[in-house]
Design a protein around this motif. Structure first.
Motif, mmCIF file in Angstrom:
data_model
loop_
_atom_site.group_PDB
_atom_site.id
_atom_site.type_symbol
_atom_site.label_atom_id
_atom_site.label_comp_id
_atom_site.label_asym_id
_atom_site.label_seq_id
_atom_site.Cartn_x
_atom_site.Cartn_y
_atom_site.Cartn_z
ATOM 1 N N ASP A 157 0.805 -1.223 0.000
ATOM 2 C CA ASP A 157 0.000 0.000 0.000
ATOM 3 C C ASP A 157 0.840 1.275 0.000
ATOM 4 O O ASP A 157 0.313 2.371 0.150
ATOM 5 N N ALA A 158 2.158 1.160 -0.203
ATOM 6 C CA ALA A 158 3.043 2.325 -0.163
ATOM 7 C C ALA A 158 3.468 2.724 -1.572
ATOM 8 O O ALA A 158 3.724 1.872 -2.429
ATOM 9 N N ALA A 159 3.538 4.041 -1.808
ATOM 10 C CA ALA A 159 3.956 4.531 -3.120
ATOM 11 C C ALA A 159 5.453 4.343 -3.349
ATOM 12 O O ALA A 159 5.901 4.194 -4.488
ATOM 13 N N LYS A 160 6.213 4.347 -2.257
ATOM 14 C CA LYS A 160 7.664 4.190 -2.325
ATOM 15 C C LYS A 160 8.116 3.287 -1.179
ATOM 16 O O LYS A 160 7.425 3.167 -0.168
ATOM 17 N N PRO A 161 9.297 2.686 -1.277
ATOM 18 C CA PRO A 161 9.830 1.965 -0.125
ATOM 19 C C PRO A 161 10.055 2.946 1.034
ATOM 20 O O PRO A 161 10.600 4.034 0.818
ATOM 21 N N PRO A 162 9.648 2.610 2.248
ATOM 22 C CA PRO A 162 9.841 3.513 3.391
ATOM 23 C C PRO A 162 11.315 3.842 3.648
ATOM 24 O O PRO A 162 11.626 4.920 4.134
ATOM 25 N N ARG A 163 12.200 2.885 3.341
ATOM 26 C CA ARG A 163 13.644 3.106 3.479
ATOM 27 C C ARG A 163 14.262 2.988 2.089
ATOM 28 O O ARG A 163 14.859 1.975 1.731
ATOM 29 N N PRO A 164 14.123 4.030 1.276
ATOM 30 C CA PRO A 164 14.507 3.919 -0.138
ATOM 31 C C PRO A 164 15.984 3.615 -0.368
ATOM 32 O O PRO A 164 16.323 2.820 -1.252
ATOM 33 N N LYS A 165 16.861 4.230 0.414
ATOM 34 C CA LYS A 165 18.295 3.986 0.225
ATOM 35 C C LYS A 165 18.657 2.556 0.584
ATOM 36 O O LYS A 165 19.356 1.862 -0.167
ATOM 37 N N GLU A 166 18.167 2.091 1.732
ATOM 38 C CA GLU A 166 18.474 0.739 2.173
ATOM 39 C C GLU A 166 17.877 -0.302 1.230
ATOM 40 O O GLU A 166 18.482 -1.346 0.973
ATOM 41 N N ALA A 167 16.696 -0.007 0.671
ATOM 42 C CA ALA A 167 16.081 -0.930 -0.288
ATOM 43 C C ALA A 167 16.945 -1.051 -1.540
ATOM 44 O O ALA A 167 17.146 -2.156 -2.070
ATOM 45 N N ALA A 168 17.462 0.079 -2.006
ATOM 46 C CA ALA A 168 18.331 0.050 -3.185
ATOM 47 C C ALA A 168 19.611 -0.723 -2.893
ATOM 48 O O ALA A 168 20.066 -1.541 -3.715
ATOM 49 N N GLU A 169 20.192 -0.490 -1.735
ATOM 50 C CA GLU A 169 21.422 -1.197 -1.373
ATOM 51 C C GLU A 169 21.179 -2.701 -1.272
ATOM 52 O O GLU A 169 22.039 -3.505 -1.648
ATOM 53 N N TRP A 170 20.010 -3.084 -0.769
ATOM 54 C CA TRP A 170 19.672 -4.503 -0.635
ATOM 55 C C TRP A 170 19.578 -5.172 -2.008
ATOM 56 O O TRP A 170 20.117 -6.264 -2.220
ATOM 57 N N VAL A 171 18.922 -4.493 -2.961
ATOM 58 C CA VAL A 171 18.807 -5.053 -4.309
ATOM 59 C C VAL A 171 20.179 -5.143 -4.966
ATOM 60 O O VAL A 171 20.533 -6.151 -5.583
ATOM 61 N N LEU A 172 20.984 -4.092 -4.827
ATOM 62 C CA LEU A 172 22.314 -4.086 -5.440
ATOM 63 C C LEU A 172 23.195 -5.187 -4.863
ATOM 64 O O LEU A 172 24.014 -5.791 -5.573
ATOM 65 N N LYS A 173 23.032 -5.446 -3.580
ATOM 66 C CA LYS A 173 23.802 -6.538 -2.965
ATOM 67 C C LYS A 173 23.392 -7.874 -3.577
ATOM 68 O O LYS A 173 24.239 -8.733 -3.841
ATOM 69 N N GLN A 174 22.093 -8.025 -3.826
ATOM 70 C CA GLN A 174 21.611 -9.273 -4.428
ATOM 71 C C GLN A 174 22.092 -9.434 -5.868
ATOM 72 O O GLN A 174 22.348 -10.548 -6.326
ATOM 73 N N THR A 175 22.182 -8.322 -6.582
ATOM 74 C CA THR A 175 22.619 -8.389 -7.978
ATOM 75 C C THR A 175 24.135 -8.196 -8.107
ATOM 76 O O THR A 175 24.659 -8.082 -9.217
ATOM 77 N N ARG A 176 24.796 -8.134 -6.937
ATOM 78 C CA ARG A 176 26.260 -8.076 -6.876
ATOM 79 C C ARG A 176 26.832 -6.876 -7.612
ATOM 80 O O ARG A 176 27.783 -6.987 -8.392
ATOM 81 N N GLN A 177 26.234 -5.745 -7.346
ATOM 82 C CA GLN A 177 26.727 -4.483 -7.898
ATOM 83 C C GLN A 177 27.069 -3.526 -6.763
ATOM 84 O O GLN A 177 26.305 -3.409 -5.805
ATOM 85 N N PRO A 178 28.183 -2.831 -6.868
ATOM 86 C CA PRO A 178 28.453 -1.777 -5.887
ATOM 87 C C PRO A 178 27.582 -0.562 -6.188
ATOM 88 O O PRO A 178 27.246 -0.298 -7.352
ATOM 89 N N ARG A 179 27.154 0.147 -5.136
ATOM 90 C CA ARG A 179 26.389 1.379 -5.357
ATOM 91 C C ARG A 179 27.327 2.409 -5.960
ATOM 92 O O ARG A 179 28.412 2.654 -5.447
ATOM 93 N N SER A 180 26.922 3.014 -7.073
ATOM 94 C CA SER A 180 27.799 3.956 -7.766
ATOM 95 C C SER A 180 26.994 5.086 -8.383
ATOM 96 O O SER A 180 25.793 4.965 -8.624
ATOM 97 N N SER A 181 27.683 6.187 -8.654
ATOM 98 C CA SER A 181 27.042 7.329 -9.296
ATOM 99 C C SER A 181 26.530 6.970 -10.685
ATOM 100 O O SER A 181 25.522 7.513 -11.141
ATOM 101 N N ALA A 182 27.223 6.045 -11.357
ATOM 102 C CA ALA A 182 26.811 5.648 -12.712
ATOM 103 C C ALA A 182 25.406 5.044 -12.703
ATOM 104 O O ALA A 182 24.617 5.262 -13.626
ATOM 105 N N ILE A 183 25.076 4.294 -11.648
ATOM 106 C CA ILE A 183 23.740 3.695 -11.546
ATOM 107 C C ILE A 183 22.693 4.790 -11.379
ATOM 108 O O ILE A 183 21.626 4.761 -11.998
ATOM 109 N N TYR A 184 22.996 5.798 -10.558
ATOM 110 C CA TYR A 184 22.054 6.898 -10.347
ATOM 111 C C TYR A 184 21.825 7.672 -11.644
ATOM 112 O O TYR A 184 20.697 8.058 -11.956
#
Length: 218
Positions: A157-184
């Motif tokens: 029922d949420a328009a966005k993840p309540p913890r948007p940064k942590e949600a992104a980091e969790w997905v990137l960890k699963q897909t084995r990508q480091p968080r980077s400016s290029a992704i943004y």
């Protein structure tokens, strides 16, 4: 006589800079933002500035000092930072403090706008769109939206993840990508601008539409 440039943008870190670079790299970006086209150079140090410390508190305390030299070269100043950081006074106080400092330092009130993203930048990038899954390299059997919902990161029922940064980091960890400016930057290049309903992003739209109205360009 020096011809002033339209707008200088001060952001808190390299990921924000990459996001703006991605927006302005799009074909017809001004049509999506609903404003008239204006000249913008997204090379860092031209029309796009990054706090040298790369953090939100730095922009909060000394953003007016960083932008003071640009009063002679730019007509307007846009400041963008997150609301969530240690010691943050929260959105309304952040905006009031930085705005007051900018005006006291010599900027006209009509020429400045402070955008405080609550809680943080990633709120602009989360959409239930396949482009987001593609950039994050998610290839699960379920949709990324469903996967995040099942994992507790994005309630149904949420328009966005309540913890948007942590949600992104969790997905990137699963897909084995480091968080980077290029992704943004890539996300900002491909997501739907009209699909972003975040309050701060709407405030950004409104400011650019007021500063650079389409009617004036017609």
């Amino acid at each position: 006589m020096i011809t002033k440039r339209p707008c200088v943008i001060l952001v808190a870190d390299s990921n924000m800079a990459a996001t703006f670079r991605g927006y302005f790299k799009r074909d017809g970006w001004y049509l999506s933002l609903g404003c008239a086209p204006f000249e913008i150079n997204t090379d860092v140090g031209a029309d796009l500035l990054v706090d040298e410390g790369g953090n939100d508190p730095g922009v909060y305390t000394k953003g007016h000092e960083l932008l003071r030299p640009y009063q002679n070269s730019h007509h307007r100043a846009l400041v963008v930072l997150d609301c969530e950081w240690g010691g943050s006074p929260r959105k309304d106080a952040i905006i009031a403090h930085i705005t007051a400092n900018l005006i006291a330092s010599g900027w006209a009130e009509y020429a400045v706008k402070v955008i405080a993203i609550d809680p943080e930048l990633e709120n602009w990038l989360w959409q239930d769109k396949p482009q987001v899954a593609d950039v994050l390299r998610y290839k699960g059997d379920k949709s990324l939206r469903q996967h995040l919902s099942d994992s507790g990161w994005w309630p149904a029922d949420a328009a966005k993840p309540p913890r948007p940064k942590e949600a992104a980091e969790w997905v990137l960890k699963q897909t084995r990508q480091p968080r980077s400016s290029a992704i943004y930057q890539k996300l900002a290049e491909h997501i739907s601008i009209k699909g972003c309903t975040d309050t701060a992003f709407v405030e950004l739209h409104t400011a650019l539409q007021q500063w650079f109205p389409q009617e004036a360009a017609a």
